[in-house]
Design a protein around this motif. Structure first.
Motif, short mmCIF file in Angstrom:
data_model
loop_
_atom_site.label_atom_id
_atom_site.label_comp_id
_atom_site.label_asym_id
_atom_site.label_seq_id
_atom_site.Cartn_x
_atom_site.Cartn_y
_atom_site.Cartn_z
N ILE A 1 7.17 36.20 81.74
CA ILE A 1 6.99 34.95 82.10
C ILE A 1 8.38 34.35 82.73
O ILE A 1 9.43 34.85 82.10
N THR A 2 8.32 33.80 83.89
CA THR A 2 9.46 33.49 84.65
C THR A 2 9.96 32.04 84.45
O THR A 2 11.13 31.69 84.50
N GLN A 3 8.96 31.10 84.36
CA GLN A 3 9.59 29.61 83.96
C GLN A 3 8.41 28.98 83.23
O GLN A 3 7.32 29.36 83.16
N ASN A 4 9.09 27.93 82.11
CA ASN A 4 8.08 27.38 81.33
C ASN A 4 8.51 26.14 81.05
O ASN A 4 9.71 25.79 80.48
N ILE A 5 7.90 25.33 81.23
CA ILE A 5 8.25 23.83 81.03
C ILE A 5 7.61 23.24 79.72
O ILE A 5 6.45 23.60 79.38
N SER B 1 -6.72 12.70 81.07
CA SER B 1 -5.88 13.68 80.17
C SER B 1 -5.53 14.53 81.04
O SER B 1 -4.20 15.13 80.96
N PHE B 2 -6.48 14.97 81.94
CA PHE B 2 -6.01 16.03 82.95
C PHE B 2 -5.06 15.55 84.00
O PHE B 2 -4.24 16.40 84.37
N GLN B 3 -5.15 14.25 84.43
CA GLN B 3 -4.22 13.87 85.30
C GLN B 3 -2.95 13.75 84.70
O GLN B 3 -1.87 13.92 85.60
N ASP B 4 -2.69 13.45 83.47
CA ASP B 4 -1.38 13.44 82.82
C ASP B 4 -0.87 14.90 82.67
O ASP B 4 0.35 14.90 82.92
N PHE B 5 -1.61 15.66 82.46
CA PHE B 5 -1.26 17.10 82.57
C PHE B 5 -0.54 17.64 83.63
O PHE B 5 0.30 18.32 83.77
N PHE B 6 -1.30 17.24 84.77
CA PHE B 6 -0.62 17.60 86.19
C PHE B 6 0.33 16.62 86.43
O PHE B 6 1.59 17.50 86.98
N THR C 1 2.88 19.70 88.18
CA THR C 1 3.40 19.28 89.58
C THR C 1 5.02 19.70 89.64
O THR C 1 5.63 19.30 90.52
N HIS C 2 5.36 19.87 88.24
CA HIS C 2 7.06 19.92 88.24
C HIS C 2 7.56 21.22 88.40
O HIS C 2 8.64 21.55 88.35
N TYR C 3 6.66 22.36 88.60
CA TYR C 3 6.88 23.45 88.82
C TYR C 3 7.28 23.66 90.35
O TYR C 3 6.45 23.05 91.23
#
Length: 287
Positions: free
Chosen positions: A128-132, A218-223, A228-230
């Protein structure tokens, strides 16, 4: 004989690979070390593993688990596994790494988990290279079964749930608002309790638009809050593991496309692909 296991917060999928290559699958409950002690895991394994499993003959255990992302938490699970599989070499990894390896193999890309909880990462084909941080079930876990369940429960407690849905909810669970609050704030494993109501959302045919709106939001909150912050997230395909992502994949695909991501693999469980990964790794090591 070796074992590969994928452990979520609710359920663990296991595969035993025998010396002659036979694969034997079985399940136990999930073991998140943020909620379960070494002693609890040992007791549960002794009760939940197949009675004919020759535990002393297992030479390798590769366990990937929810919550196994820091050394002190890994140790809780590792100590339990070593106590049960006394002759095995035990390796503990994060369930997010399992998702990435199962979804992407040795290729780089984006991987996510949408089950009881949520997690996301970018992966370089090995690690894993990045994890929020998902924030877990109290602070975050957007898009998860727990998050969907919480939205449903909030509507129930506040009286926002459509009457026809509320009637079926009551007939199904017979839970008063006080009992809901007690289960969430006073009883253990509140994340599993909340996540269990995602099944009600999936099964509800009385008001499909209501259920769909809960999942869609819920999925919109997820994105919005995670995916979208990656950096350059639109350059990746969206790959996902977990029962929630799989069961609601039509809505998930719609939301992914709306956020500029093409959809790659969406699968329920990583166990088959994980077994393939480890068998290929073992054969490469032996060469």
């Amino acid at each position: 004989m070796i074992i590969i296991a994928d452990g979520g917060s609710t359920k663990t999928n296991w595969c035993l690979v025998t010396e002659d290559g036979k694969k034997v699958y079985f399940n136990t409950e999930g073991y998140n070390p943020y909620f379960a002690s070494t002693e609890y895991i040992i007791k549960s394994l002794h009760e939940g593993l197949p009675t004919d499993l020759e535990k002393d003959k297992i030479r390798e255990v590769n366990y990937y688990g929810a919550g196994c992302n820091v050394p002190e938490k890994n140790k809780i699970v590792a100590d339990a596994m070593q106590a049960v599989f006394t002759n095995a070499k035990v390796s503990i990894g994060h369930d997010l790494l399992a998702a990435a390896r199962a979804l992407l193999g040795n290729n780089e890309g984006f991987a996510a988990i949408l089950g009881t909880g949520t997690n996301t990462c970018t992966y370089d084909g090995k690690q894993i290279t990045q994890n929020i941080d998902s924030g877990a079930y109290i602070l975050g876990d957007e898009g998860s079964g727990c998050y969907i369940g919480k939205k449903l429960l909030v509507d129930y407690l506040r009286g926002y749930m459509p009457e026809a849905v509320r009637n079926i909810f009551w007939e199904t669970y017979k839970l008063t608002p006080d009992e809901v609050n007690d289960r969430v704030y006073s009883q253990p494993l509140a994340n599993r309790f909340c996540a269990s109501f995602s099944k009600f959302v999936y099964d509800n045919n009385v008001n499909i638009e209501y259920s769909r709106s809960i999942v869609y939001n819920s999925f919109q909150d997820f994105f919005r809050n995670l995916v979208t912050h990656y950096p350059n997230y639109k350059d990746y395909t969206f790959n996902c593991i977990g029962s929630v992502g799989y069961n609601f994949r039509n809505v998930l695909e719609e939301v992914a496309n709306e956020n500029g991501m093409k959809v790659g693999n969406i699968i329920r469980s990583p166990i088959d692909n994980l077994v393939k990964y480890h068998l290929e790794l073992a054969s490469t090591t032996q060469i």
